[in-house]
Scaffold this active site. Structure first.
Site, short mmCIF file in Angstrom:
data_model
loop_
_atom_site.label_atom_id
_atom_site.label_comp_id
_atom_site.label_asym_id
_atom_site.label_seq_id
_atom_site.Cartn_x
_atom_site.Cartn_y
_atom_site.Cartn_z
CE LYS A 181 34.41 53.23 65.41
NZ LYS A 181 33.05 52.84 65.80
CD GLU A 256 40.85 39.11 59.37
OE1 GLU A 256 40.37 38.67 58.30
OE2 GLU A 256 41.81 38.59 59.95
CB CYS A 290 33.10 38.81 56.56
SG CYS A 290 33.96 38.24 58.01
CD GLU A 387 30.62 40.99 52.70
OE1 GLU A 387 30.90 42.21 52.71
OE2 GLU A 387 31.19 40.18 53.43
P1 ADP Z 1 29.67 47.56 58.32
O1 ADP Z 1 29.14 47.58 56.93
O2 ADP Z 1 29.93 46.21 58.88
O3 ADP Z 1 28.97 48.47 59.27
P2 ADP Z 1 31.86 49.42 58.34
O4 ADP Z 1 33.17 49.21 57.68
O5 ADP Z 1 31.04 50.57 57.94
O6 ADP Z 1 31.14 48.04 58.12
O7 ADP Z 1 32.03 49.48 59.92
C1 ADP Z 1 32.99 48.74 60.64
C2 ADP Z 1 33.56 49.62 61.72
O8 ADP Z 1 34.20 50.73 61.11
C3 ADP Z 1 32.54 50.20 62.68
O9 ADP Z 1 33.10 50.23 63.99
C4 ADP Z 1 32.35 51.61 62.17
O10 ADP Z 1 31.94 52.50 63.16
C5 ADP Z 1 33.76 51.92 61.73
N1 ADP Z 1 33.85 53.05 60.79
C6 ADP Z 1 33.01 53.40 59.80
N2 ADP Z 1 33.45 54.51 59.17
C7 ADP Z 1 34.62 54.87 59.78
C8 ADP Z 1 35.57 55.91 59.59
N3 ADP Z 1 35.41 56.83 58.65
N4 ADP Z 1 36.64 55.97 60.43
C9 ADP Z 1 36.81 55.03 61.37
N5 ADP Z 1 35.96 54.03 61.60
C10 ADP Z 1 34.88 53.93 60.81
#
Ligand code: ADP
Length: 484
Positions: A181, A256, A290, A387
């Site tokens: 995903k 990560e 990061c 961050e």
């Molecule tokens: P960033 O701040 O880099 O956007 P996130 O941790 O929000 O960091 O996003 C990293 C990945 O995690 C993306 O692919 C995002 O769609 C996914 N993501 C965010 N929320 C969820 C969730 N509740 N379940 C699964 N994947 C998620």
């Protein structure tokens, strides 16, 4: 719009079980150019049902994929690597369009991303086991390595290709199947990679890509007992949530997560080298990595000189659209990102920090932020803990080595750290005491496919890249043969 040499790389469908498909309900979500908000394409808004089908396909594909020889899997991965390089320019254009980074950086990322496929094509053939001297004469002890099984990957937008290949490379090399995903901001890079995987001969179900509702897709992937491993790159907050979701089915995890990298400049450092390292580590990808330096800890004796030299170097950055010639800093990914950077700068200034250069939104508008240097920053300010993920370099002052180490380790994170010194004794003392997974000594660039990337503390679990990266997708099996 996007002008590609091979327009078929611009895929706007999910890739599930070797088929290009829309969401069951035909809903889509737009993919936007962060430089101007324009809609570039749209991708399916898939959810749990489509994910469940991808899991079934990955489970079905697993026995045949693991049964192939390592050399066969290796040849397919190498072909995928070659195709990435053949289409480097198109892949970079897709990336810059949806992510914003300068085209030269995007080309660099494609080569870097491809390097993980090449590396793990090679490592696939080296999943050696052990023969252990037995404690009793009538026994033999062996250890073999086997693929974990069906894996799930969730990736971020800041490295839309490399974060995928450094998961898909080792997973497929080990004999696992993988469901990805990608981040909602950058699905097109992921779908282009899936297109090339198909051309390279990756069989249906071995690598699937699902775009759409993050929590629904993530919920299905983490709840499924068929999925044996989750590999995630993203925020600590979501990593923690996904880890919880994986607890009931005891999945293997690679995480990560966030960082808060210190960049320490000692009095004896080569200041010009330190400034060059600071530029590379801080302003690459507009500060959205990061491992970007988050806190510059500068010793009292060189503090003013370092600040002045850094500001001079920062003045050479060219801010603009990633596709424009000579641009070295693109827009930030979206409005929440720039609002966060703005508020961190405001908080620091309200508490006594001094703007050396930059400090505000760029005249170009949108989500461009001026490359910024802040002086007189102290550990009580929010920038010391959070961050930044933007082009802001906060300079903290320290007096002794012990003070620098204490400041550097005073964070919940432990991903990357950097320091500059010419004292060889200090190199060993400081690198030994930094509580980080990766340490750059007299360098601001540490990422390479040949070395283990990963963090300690709240920065995550596991390592990606290097020969250790393959182990993350393998289980050890111990065979005890008795009665000899
Ligand atoms: P960033 O701040 O880099 O956007 P996130 O941790 O929000 O960091 O996003 C990293 C990945 O995690 C993306 O692919 C995002 O769609 C996914 N993501 C965010 N929320 C969820 C969730 N509740 N379940 C699964 N994947 C998620």
């Amino acid at each position: 719009m996007l002008n590609l040499n091979d327009p078929s790389l611009l895929r706007q469908a999910c890739y599930i079980d070797g088929q290009w498909v829309g969401a069951d309900n035909q809903e889509t979500v737009p993919v936007c150019d962060p430089a101007n908000g324009a809609t570039l394409a749209s991708v399916p808004r898939a959810g749990a049902a489509e994910t469940a089908r991808a899991i079934v396909a990955a489970e079905r594909a697993f026995p045949a994929w693991r049964a192939r020889t390592a050399a066969e899997r290796s040849r397919i991965l190498r072909r995928w690597y070659e195709l990435m390089l053949e289409h480097q320019d198109d892949l970079a254009r897709i990336m810059t369009a949806e992510q914003g980074k300068p085209l030269a950086e995007a080309r660099g990322e494609i080569a870097y991303a491809a390097s993980y496929l090449e590396w793990f094509a090679e490592e696939a053939k080296r999943a050696y086991g052990d023969v252990i001297p037995s404690p009793s004469a009538d026994r033999r002890i062996m250890v073999t390595k086997e693929p974990v099984g069906v894996c799930a990957a969730i990736t971020p937008w800041n490295f839309p290709s490399a974060m995928i290949t450094r998961k898909a490379g080792p997973a497929l090399a080990a004999g696992c199947t993988l469901i990805l995903k990608p981040a909602e901001q950058t699905p097109l890079s992921a779908l282009a990679l899936a297109d090339l995987a198909e051309r390279a001969g990756v069989p249906p179900g071995v690598f699937s890509v699902i775009t759409g509702r993050a929590s629904a897709i993530g919920g299905e992937l983490t709840a499924s007992p068929v999925v044996r491993k989750l590999t995630f790159t993203g925020s600590t907050e979501i990593g923690r949530l996904l880890m919880q979701q994986c607890a009931p089915t005891i999945k293997k995890l690679s995480l990560e997560l966030g960082g808060n990298a210190p960049f320490i400049v000692f009095d004896d450092a080569d200041l010009d080298a330190a400034v060059a390292g600071a530029m590379a580590s801080k302003y690459r990808n507009a500060g959205q990595t990061c491992v970007c330096s988050n806190r510059f800890l500068v010793q009292d004796g060189v503090y003013d000189a370092f600040a002045a030299k850094l500001a001079t170097a920062v003045a050479t950055l060219k801010v603009g659209r990633g596709t424009d010639e000579g641009v070295t800093q693109g827009p930030l990914i979206d409005e929440p990102a720039i609002t966060k950077v703005e508020s961190l700068v405001a908080d620091a200034c309200a508490r006594g920090a001094r703007v050396v250069c930059g400090g505000k939104r760029h005249a170009l508008g949108g989500t461009w932020f001026e490359p910024t240097v802040l002086a007189d920053v102290t550990p009580t300010m929010a920038v010391a803990k959070e961050e930044i993920f933007g082009p802001v370099a906060p300079l903290f002052r320290f007096h002794t080595e012990a003070e620098a180490l204490s400041m550097a380790n005073d964070t919940e994170f432990g991903l990357a750290a950097y320091f500059y010194t010419r004292d060889v004794g200090r190199v060993w003392r400081v690198s030994g005491q930094l509580e980080y997974g990766m340490v750059g000594i007299n360098t601001g660039l540490i990422s390479t496919e040949v070395a283990p990337f990963g963090g300690v503390k709240s920065s995550g679990l596991g390592r990606e890249g290097s020969r250790h990266g393959l182990d993350e997708y393998m289980e050890l099996k111990y065979l005890a043969m008795g009665g000899l």
